[in-house]
Structure formats: C-alpha cells, structure tokens
Motif scaffolding. Sequence first.
Motif, PDB file in Angstrom:
ATOM      1  N   LYS A   2       0.412  -1.272  -0.088  1.00 26.54           N
ATOM      2  CA  LYS A   2      -0.539   0.368  -0.234  1.00 26.54           C
ATOM      3  C   LYS A   2       0.726   1.629  -0.356  1.00 26.54           C
ATOM      4  CE  LYS A   2      -3.157   2.586   2.756  1.00 26.54           C
ATOM      5  NZ  LYS A   2      -3.584   2.735   4.145  1.00 26.54           N
ATOM      6  N   ASP A   3       1.916   1.379   0.768  1.00 25.78           N
ATOM      7  CA  ASP A   3       2.663   2.793   1.149  1.00 25.78           C
ATOM      8  C   ASP A   3       3.200   3.027  -0.308  1.00 25.78           C
ATOM      9  OD1 ASP A   3       2.310   2.322   3.361  1.00 25.78           O
ATOM     10  OD2 ASP A   3       4.615   1.167   3.655  1.00 25.78           O
ATOM     11  N   ARG A   4       3.362   1.284  -1.458  1.00 26.89           N
ATOM     12  CA  ARG A   4       3.732   2.196  -2.736  1.00 26.89           C
ATOM     13  C   ARG A   4       3.164   3.324  -4.117  1.00 26.89           C
ATOM     14  NH1 ARG A   4       8.650  -0.150  -5.514  1.00 26.89           N
ATOM     15  NH2 ARG A   4       8.364  -1.375  -4.565  1.00 26.89           N
ATOM     16  N   LEU A   5       1.724   2.460  -3.531  1.00 23.28           N
ATOM     17  CA  LEU A   5       0.913   3.362  -4.323  1.00 23.28           C
ATOM     18  C   LEU A   5       0.882   4.535  -3.996  1.00 23.28           C
ATOM     19  CD1 LEU A   5      -2.280   0.756  -4.317  1.00 23.28           C
ATOM     20  CD2 LEU A   5      -0.701   1.328  -6.290  1.00 23.28           C
ATOM     21  N   VAL A   6       0.710   5.021  -2.070  1.00 22.81           N
ATOM     22  CA  VAL A   6       0.452   5.736  -1.457  1.00 22.81           C
ATOM     23  C   VAL A   6       1.647   6.942  -1.549  1.00 22.81           C
ATOM     24  CG1 VAL A   6       0.123   7.261   0.501  1.00 22.81           C
ATOM     25  CG2 VAL A   6      -1.285   4.929   0.689  1.00 22.81           C
ATOM     26  N   ARG A   7       2.519   6.988  -2.156  1.00 23.58           N
ATOM     27  CA  ARG A   7       4.353   7.325  -1.851  1.00 23.58           C
ATOM     28  C   ARG A   7       3.526   7.966  -3.537  1.00 23.58           C
ATOM     29  NH1 ARG A   7       8.757   3.485  -1.106  1.00 23.58           N
ATOM     30  NH2 ARG A   7       6.980   2.183  -1.349  1.00 23.58           N
ATOM     31  N   ARG A   8       3.258   7.425  -3.838  1.00 27.38           N
ATOM     32  CA  ARG A   8       2.915   7.938  -5.653  1.00 27.38           C
ATOM     33  C   ARG A   8       2.359   8.690  -5.922  1.00 27.38           C
ATOM     34  NH1 ARG A   8       7.454   6.385  -8.637  1.00 27.38           N
ATOM     35  NH2 ARG A   8       9.356   4.670  -8.029  1.00 27.38           N
ATOM     36  N   LEU A   9       1.016   8.069  -5.674  1.00 28.55           N
ATOM     37  CA  LEU A   9      -0.554   9.209  -6.004  1.00 28.55           C
ATOM     38  C   LEU A   9      -0.720  10.147  -5.193  1.00 28.55           C
ATOM     39  CD1 LEU A   9      -1.944   5.672  -7.023  1.00 28.55           C
ATOM     40  CD2 LEU A   9      -1.258   7.638  -8.811  1.00 28.55           C
ATOM     41  N   GLN A  10      -0.124  10.318  -4.109  1.00 27.18           N
ATOM     42  CA  GLN A  10      -1.415  10.686  -3.146  1.00 27.18           C
ATOM     43  C   GLN A  10      -1.158  12.342  -3.511  1.00 27.18           C
ATOM     44  OE1 GLN A  10      -3.066   9.103  -0.319  1.00 27.18           O
ATOM     45  NE2 GLN A  10      -3.279  11.163  -0.378  1.00 27.18           N
ATOM     46  N   SER A  11      -0.153  12.756  -4.005  1.00 25.28           N
ATOM     47  CA  SER A  11       0.533  14.077  -4.057  1.00 25.28           C
ATOM     48  C   SER A  11      -0.498  14.524  -5.511  1.00 25.28           C
ATOM     49  CB  SER A  11       2.346  14.508  -4.399  1.00 25.28           C
ATOM     50  OG  SER A  11       1.900  14.002  -5.339  1.00 25.28           O
ATOM     51  N   GLU A  12      -0.859  13.019  -6.042  1.00 22.86           N
ATOM     52  CA  GLU A  12      -2.023  13.742  -7.544  1.00 22.86           C
ATOM     53  C   GLU A  12      -3.566  14.563  -7.052  1.00 22.86           C
ATOM     54  OE1 GLU A  12      -1.048  13.210 -10.882  1.00 22.86           O
ATOM     55  OE2 GLU A  12       1.002  12.790  -9.997  1.00 22.86           O
ATOM     56  N   ILE A  13      -3.601  13.757  -6.297  1.00 20.52           N
ATOM     57  CA  ILE A  13      -4.768  13.894  -4.919  1.00 20.52           C
ATOM     58  C   ILE A  13      -5.280  15.421  -4.488  1.00 20.52           C
ATOM     59  CG2 ILE A  13      -7.157  13.234  -3.912  1.00 20.52           C
ATOM     60  CD1 ILE A  13      -5.404  10.412  -3.994  1.00 20.52           C
ATOM     61  N   SER A  14      -6.319  15.759  -5.660  1.00 16.55           N
ATOM     62  CA  SER A  14      -6.850  17.206  -4.661  1.00 16.55           C
ATOM     63  C   SER A  14      -7.260  17.207  -3.584  1.00 16.55           C
ATOM     64  CB  SER A  14      -7.594  18.162  -5.938  1.00 16.55           C
ATOM     65  OG  SER A  14      -8.441  18.808  -5.513  1.00 16.55           O
ATOM     66  N   LEU A  42     -11.465  -0.962  -9.975  1.00 20.70           N
ATOM     67  CA  LEU A  42     -10.590  -0.417 -10.101  1.00 20.70           C
ATOM     68  C   LEU A  42     -10.234   1.177  -9.480  1.00 20.70           C
ATOM     69  CD1 LEU A  42      -7.571  -0.739 -10.031  1.00 20.70           C
ATOM     70  CD2 LEU A  42      -7.130  -0.155 -12.318  1.00 20.70           C
ATOM     71  N   ALA A  43     -10.801   2.179 -10.235  1.00 20.64           N
ATOM     72  CA  ALA A  43     -11.050   3.551  -9.528  1.00 20.64           C
ATOM     73  C   ALA A  43     -12.062   3.284  -8.298  1.00 20.64           C
ATOM     74  CB  ALA A  43     -11.889   4.156 -10.180  1.00 20.64           C
ATOM     75  N   GLN A  44     -12.588   2.623  -8.143  1.00 21.31           N
ATOM     76  CA  GLN A  44     -13.602   3.073  -6.581  1.00 21.31           C
ATOM     77  C   GLN A  44     -12.714   2.442  -5.271  1.00 21.31           C
ATOM     78  OE1 GLN A  44     -16.949  -0.544  -6.437  1.00 21.31           O
ATOM     79  NE2 GLN A  44     -17.483   1.130  -4.434  1.00 21.31           N
ATOM     80  N   ASN A  45     -11.827   1.437  -5.581  1.00 19.14           N
ATOM     81  CA  ASN A  45     -10.916   0.191  -4.595  1.00 19.14           C
ATOM     82  C   ASN A  45     -10.043   1.214  -4.312  1.00 19.14           C
ATOM     83  OD1 ASN A  45      -9.962  -1.368  -2.705  1.00 19.14           O
ATOM     84  ND2 ASN A  45      -9.261  -2.907  -4.352  1.00 19.14           N
ATOM     85  N   LEU A  46      -9.246   1.813  -5.236  1.00 16.07           N
ATOM     86  CA  LEU A  46      -8.086   2.462  -5.405  1.00 16.07           C
ATOM     87  C   LEU A  46      -8.537   4.261  -4.477  1.00 16.07           C
ATOM     88  CD1 LEU A  46      -5.399   2.837  -5.825  1.00 16.07           C
ATOM     89  CD2 LEU A  46      -5.588   4.449  -8.365  1.00 16.07           C
ATOM     90  N   LYS A  47      -9.372   4.611  -4.195  1.00 15.54           N
ATOM     91  CA  LYS A  47     -10.652   5.734  -3.954  1.00 15.54           C
ATOM     92  C   LYS A  47     -10.825   5.229  -2.095  1.00 15.54           C
ATOM     93  CE  LYS A  47     -13.686   9.770  -3.197  1.00 15.54           C
ATOM     94  NZ  LYS A  47     -14.860   9.966  -4.520  1.00 15.54           N
ATOM     95  N   ARG A  48     -10.811   4.058  -2.138  1.00 18.95           N
ATOM     96  CA  ARG A  48     -11.617   3.570  -0.743  1.00 18.95           C
ATOM     97  C   ARG A  48      -9.718   3.479  -0.211  1.00 18.95           C
ATOM     98  NH1 ARG A  48     -15.287  -1.201  -0.369  1.00 18.95           N
ATOM     99  NH2 ARG A  48     -14.329  -1.153   2.150  1.00 18.95           N
ATOM    100  N   THR A  49      -8.324   3.180  -0.623  1.00 20.31           N
ATOM    101  CA  THR A  49      -7.345   2.794  -0.206  1.00 20.31           C
ATOM    102  C   THR A  49      -6.896   4.317   0.098  1.00 20.31           C
ATOM    103  OG1 THR A  49      -6.937   0.388  -1.739  1.00 20.31           O
ATOM    104  CG2 THR A  49      -5.173   1.972  -0.891  1.00 20.31           C
ATOM    105  N   LEU A  50      -6.692   5.276  -0.949  1.00 20.07           N
ATOM    106  CA  LEU A  50      -5.627   6.198  -1.224  1.00 20.07           C
ATOM    107  C   LEU A  50      -6.576   7.715  -0.184  1.00 20.07           C
ATOM    108  CD1 LEU A  50      -4.896   6.597  -4.332  1.00 20.07           C
ATOM    109  CD2 LEU A  50      -3.304   5.859  -2.729  1.00 20.07           C
ATOM    110  N   VAL A  51      -7.491   7.375  -0.220  1.00 21.34           N
ATOM    111  CA  VAL A  51      -8.935   8.504   0.869  1.00 21.34           C
ATOM    112  C   VAL A  51      -9.471   8.220   2.252  1.00 21.34           C
ATOM    113  CG1 VAL A  51     -10.479  10.138   0.827  1.00 21.34           C
ATOM    114  CG2 VAL A  51      -9.229   9.674  -1.925  1.00 21.34           C
ATOM    115  N   PHE A  52     -10.041   6.935   1.364  1.00 24.61           N
ATOM    116  CA  PHE A  52     -10.431   5.948   3.276  1.00 24.61           C
ATOM    117  C   PHE A  52      -9.592   5.403   3.946  1.00 24.61           C
ATOM    118  CE2 PHE A  52     -13.472   7.181   0.191  1.00 24.61           C
ATOM    119  CZ  PHE A  52     -14.521   8.769   0.915  1.00 24.61           C
ATOM    120  N   ASN A  53      -9.199   5.035   3.761  1.00 24.84           N
ATOM    121  CA  ASN A  53      -7.591   4.867   3.789  1.00 24.84           C
ATOM    122  C   ASN A  53      -8.679   2.797   4.136  1.00 24.84           C
ATOM    123  OD1 ASN A  53      -4.768   3.067   5.003  1.00 24.84           O
ATOM    124  ND2 ASN A  53      -5.531   3.986   6.709  1.00 24.84           N
TER     125      ASN A  53
END
Length: 116
Positions: A2-14, A42-53
């Motif tokens: 999860k850290d790999r995704l968060v590190r690479r994508l977190q700055s992209e989220i408004s 895929l988008a829904q799961n990524l949102k759950r992961t990045l926004v709602f943890n």
Amino acid sequence: MKDRLVRRLQSEISIIVDDQKAWFAPYLGGVDRKSGDYYRKLAQNLKRTLVFNNGLSLIGLLQSCLDYALNDTTKIGGMFEALKTQLRFQSGRKVLETVREHPTFAKTVRRVRMGG
C-alpha cells in the motif's frame, strides 16, 4: 504494498472533494461495458485505499494498477493518467512480476478463474 501506491499517487489527489470525485471517475465513453465496469471497480478500490484508508485486496490492487500503467493501452484521464505517469518506474515490471508471484494473489486468481 500500500505504501508504494500511496507514495506515488497521494500528491496527485486534490483536497477539493469535487476534484477528487472527478479524478476517480474519469470519462469512460471510449471503452466497452465490461472494461468500463473493471475500470470503475479499480477506481473505487483505489479511492477506498487512498482517501478512506480501507481498500480491498491491496496486493490485487497494486497488481491491477501496475498492469494498467505498464501494459494497458487504453487512454483514460484522471487517476488512470496518474497511474501511467507515477507507476512507470525503472523496476516497475519487476515489482509487477513479484506481485503476480505472491502466493495470496496467485490463489485469488486461481479461485476467480475456477468460478469460486
């Protein structure tokens, strides 16, 4: 994982909620229904992961995101564009191969293929 995704994508989220919604739900008019369903999930799961943890199957999510970034030629904006830019890194294919070989992921894939 999860850290790999968060590190690479977190700055992209408004931080603006409407912008987040648009980023996670880009226009999918150019894809067939089955592919559209896959991309929406895929988008829904990524949102759950990045926004709602609280995303599901983090190994599967990482594999799907890497697979899209490295192998899928479908052009979609929003988070999918970010996957292409943020997950194409020097050892990305090696990470994808490692994730695919992970026992939990392989077991899940076998179960899905067998209909269980």
